[in-house]
Motif scaffolding. Structure first.
Motif, mmCIF file in Angstrom:
data_model
loop_
_atom_site.group_PDB
_atom_site.id
_atom_site.type_symbol
_atom_site.label_atom_id
_atom_site.label_comp_id
_atom_site.label_asym_id
_atom_site.label_seq_id
_atom_site.Cartn_x
_atom_site.Cartn_y
_atom_site.Cartn_z
ATOM 1 N N LEU A 78 -8.511 14.661 7.329
ATOM 2 C CA LEU A 78 -8.267 13.313 7.835
ATOM 3 C C LEU A 78 -7.365 12.513 6.903
ATOM 4 O O LEU A 78 -6.793 11.501 7.317
ATOM 5 N N THR A 79 -7.214 12.957 5.661
ATOM 6 C CA THR A 79 -6.313 12.258 4.747
ATOM 7 C C THR A 79 -4.880 12.307 5.261
ATOM 8 O O THR A 79 -4.094 11.404 4.983
ATOM 9 N N GLY A 80 -4.527 13.345 6.009
ATOM 10 C CA GLY A 80 -3.197 13.409 6.622
ATOM 11 C C GLY A 80 -3.018 12.318 7.667
ATOM 12 O O GLY A 80 -1.966 11.683 7.748
ATOM 13 N N VAL A 81 -4.054 12.084 8.444
ATOM 14 C CA VAL A 81 -4.014 11.021 9.449
ATOM 15 C C VAL A 81 -3.901 9.658 8.760
ATOM 16 O O VAL A 81 -3.098 8.812 9.158
ATOM 17 N N VAL A 82 -4.694 9.475 7.705
ATOM 18 C CA VAL A 82 -4.640 8.215 6.953
ATOM 19 C C VAL A 82 -3.243 8.021 6.364
ATOM 20 O O VAL A 82 -2.689 6.915 6.403
ATOM 21 N N ALA A 83 -2.652 9.093 5.827
ATOM 22 C CA ALA A 83 -1.309 8.994 5.238
ATOM 23 C C ALA A 83 -0.294 8.540 6.274
ATOM 24 O O ALA A 83 0.531 7.652 6.006
ATOM 25 N N VAL A 84 -0.339 9.115 7.458
ATOM 26 C CA VAL A 84 0.608 8.742 8.512
ATOM 27 C C VAL A 84 0.384 7.295 8.947
ATOM 28 O O VAL A 84 1.344 6.528 9.102
ATOM 29 N N LEU B 271 1.694 5.047 6.258
ATOM 30 C CA LEU B 271 3.160 5.079 6.233
ATOM 31 C C LEU B 271 3.744 4.236 7.359
ATOM 32 O O LEU B 271 4.639 3.416 7.141
ATOM 33 N N VAL B 272 3.206 4.398 8.553
ATOM 34 C CA VAL B 272 3.668 3.600 9.692
ATOM 35 C C VAL B 272 3.373 2.116 9.447
ATOM 36 O O VAL B 272 4.226 1.256 9.694
ATOM 37 N N GLY B 273 2.187 1.828 8.915
ATOM 38 C CA GLY B 273 1.838 0.445 8.606
ATOM 39 C C GLY B 273 2.777 -0.180 7.589
ATOM 40 O O GLY B 273 3.192 -1.334 7.736
ATOM 41 N N SER B 274 3.145 0.595 6.577
ATOM 42 C CA SER B 274 4.053 0.050 5.560
ATOM 43 C C SER B 274 5.431 -0.222 6.146
ATOM 44 O O SER B 274 6.071 -1.217 5.797
ATOM 45 N N LEU B 275 5.868 0.636 7.049
ATOM 46 C CA LEU B 275 7.173 0.417 7.683
ATOM 47 C C LEU B 275 7.146 -0.800 8.600
ATOM 48 O O LEU B 275 8.132 -1.541 8.698
ATOM 49 N N ILE B 276 6.019 -1.029 9.255
ATOM 50 C CA ILE B 276 5.889 -2.214 10.113
ATOM 51 C C ILE B 276 5.892 -3.475 9.257
ATOM 52 O O ILE B 276 6.576 -4.451 9.569
ATOM 53 N N ILE C 43 1.311 -0.441 0.202
ATOM 54 C CA ILE C 43 0.761 0.363 1.302
ATOM 55 C C ILE C 43 1.443 1.731 1.319
ATOM 56 O O ILE C 43 0.793 2.762 1.507
ATOM 57 N N GLY C 44 2.772 1.741 1.111
ATOM 58 C CA GLY C 44 3.498 3.007 1.070
ATOM 59 C C GLY C 44 3.059 3.887 -0.087
ATOM 60 O O GLY C 44 3.002 5.112 0.043
ATOM 61 N N GLY C 45 2.745 3.281 -1.221
ATOM 62 C CA GLY C 45 2.233 4.059 -2.353
ATOM 63 C C GLY C 45 0.894 4.699 -2.039
ATOM 64 O O GLY C 45 0.643 5.857 -2.402
ATOM 65 N N LEU C 46 0.034 3.963 -1.353
ATOM 66 C CA LEU C 46 -1.234 4.549 -0.911
ATOM 67 C C LEU C 46 -0.994 5.697 0.060
ATOM 68 O O LEU C 46 -1.682 6.725 0.019
ATOM 69 N N ALA C 47 -0.016 5.525 0.941
ATOM 70 C CA ALA C 47 0.321 6.602 1.886
ATOM 71 C C ALA C 47 0.729 7.854 1.135
ATOM 72 O O ALA C 47 0.318 8.966 1.489
ATOM 73 N N GLY D 118 5.615 13.471 -1.293
ATOM 74 C CA GLY D 118 4.891 12.324 -1.851
ATOM 75 C C GLY D 118 5.706 11.619 -2.920
ATOM 76 O O GLY D 118 5.768 10.385 -2.960
ATOM 77 N N ALA D 119 6.350 12.393 -3.788
ATOM 78 C CA ALA D 119 7.194 11.796 -4.832
ATOM 79 C C ALA D 119 8.402 11.102 -4.205
ATOM 80 O O ALA D 119 8.785 10.008 -4.627
ATOM 81 N N GLY D 120 8.998 11.724 -3.205
ATOM 82 C CA GLY D 120 10.151 11.113 -2.525
ATOM 83 C C GLY D 120 9.767 9.813 -1.840
ATOM 84 O O GLY D 120 10.506 8.827 -1.898
ATOM 85 N N SER D 121 8.600 9.799 -1.209
ATOM 86 C CA SER D 121 8.118 8.584 -0.566
ATOM 87 C C SER D 121 7.898 7.488 -1.607
ATOM 88 O O SER D 121 8.267 6.322 -1.399
ATOM 89 N N THR D 122 7.327 7.867 -2.729
ATOM 90 C CA THR D 122 7.097 6.905 -3.802
ATOM 91 C C THR D 122 8.414 6.339 -4.325
ATOM 92 O O THR D 122 8.526 5.137 -4.602
ATOM 93 N N MET D 123 9.425 7.198 -4.445
ATOM 94 C CA MET D 123 10.736 6.723 -4.903
ATOM 95 C C MET D 123 11.346 5.759 -3.894
ATOM 96 O O MET D 123 11.887 4.713 -4.276
ATOM 97 N N LEU D 124 11.281 6.106 -2.618
ATOM 98 C CA LEU D 124 11.837 5.217 -1.586
ATOM 99 C C LEU D 124 11.196 3.837 -1.661
ATOM 100 O O LEU D 124 11.890 2.819 -1.660
ATOM 101 N N PHE D 125 9.882 3.814 -1.715
ATOM 102 C CA PHE D 125 9.197 2.529 -1.791
ATOM 103 C C PHE D 125 9.420 1.869 -3.149
ATOM 104 O O PHE D 125 9.438 0.646 -3.253
ATOM 105 N N GLY D 126 9.594 2.666 -4.181
ATOM 106 C CA GLY D 126 9.837 2.122 -5.515
ATOM 107 C C GLY D 126 11.140 1.347 -5.600
ATOM 108 O O GLY D 126 11.208 0.296 -6.257
ATOM 109 N N PHE D 127 12.178 1.833 -4.950
ATOM 110 C CA PHE D 127 13.448 1.102 -4.945
ATOM 111 C C PHE D 127 13.293 -0.250 -4.247
ATOM 112 O O PHE D 127 13.810 -1.262 -4.707
#
Length: 153
Positions: free
Chosen positions: A22-28, A31-36, A68-72, A109-118
């Motif tokens: 279920l952590t995959g579902v939470v991640a998605v 991620l969608v929540g952070s983009l919204i 939120i994206g970092g949590l994702a 996960g690292a790429g997502s963190t970098m995207l949100f980090g910028f």
């Protein structure tokens, strides 16, 4: 007999190993929540003034989106560990496919963190650094998707 969620009107607990996917579902969802929450940042070719104005007017919202994206990303990596364990049991030794899959989740996960980090850096420093720095961070946040995409490939 398969154990259900309810047994004679009483709820039984689901073992943590069964909940791990279920952590995959939470991640998605995160991620969608952070983009919204983030909204639509300016395009990479937007004028510097527009970029600075966007980050100045939306800094609190953008900071929330990056958290939120970092949590994702954390949940995505946890899900990758669950996939690694499941594939590893099914695959056996030497576990090459499961290791490659886990490496992909780590990279995503690292790429997502970098995207949100910028985006975080741009929102956190807007007005404190030259406008060109904010625009550069914005462009990196918009276009630096290679690690995220390669991780999922």
């Amino acid at each position: 007999m398969t154990q259900g969620l309810y047994r004679l009107g009483q709820m039984t607990t689901i073992p943590p190993a069964r909940r791990a996917p279920l952590t995959g579902v939470v991640a998605v969802l995160l991620l969608v929540g952070s983009l919204i929450v983030e909204g639509q940042p300016p395009d990479a070719d937007a004028a510097t003034e527009d970029v600075v104005r966007f980050y100045s007017e939306n800094d609190a919202r953008l900071l929330a989106a990056t958290l939120i994206g970092g949590l994702a990303a954390a949940f995505l990596i946890w899900f990758g560990g669950s996939v690694f364990a499941t594939l590893g049991r099914a695959e056996g030794d030497p576990g090459r496919v499961s290791a490659i899959a886990f490496g992909g989740f780590l990279l995503a996960g690292a790429g997502s963190t970098m995207l949100f980090g910028f985006g975080f850096a741009a929102a956190r420093t807007v007005g404190e650094v030259p406008a060109e720095v904010t625009q550069t961070l914005s462009v990196l946040g918009a276009l630096f998707a290679a690690p995220f995409v390669v991780g999922f490939l």
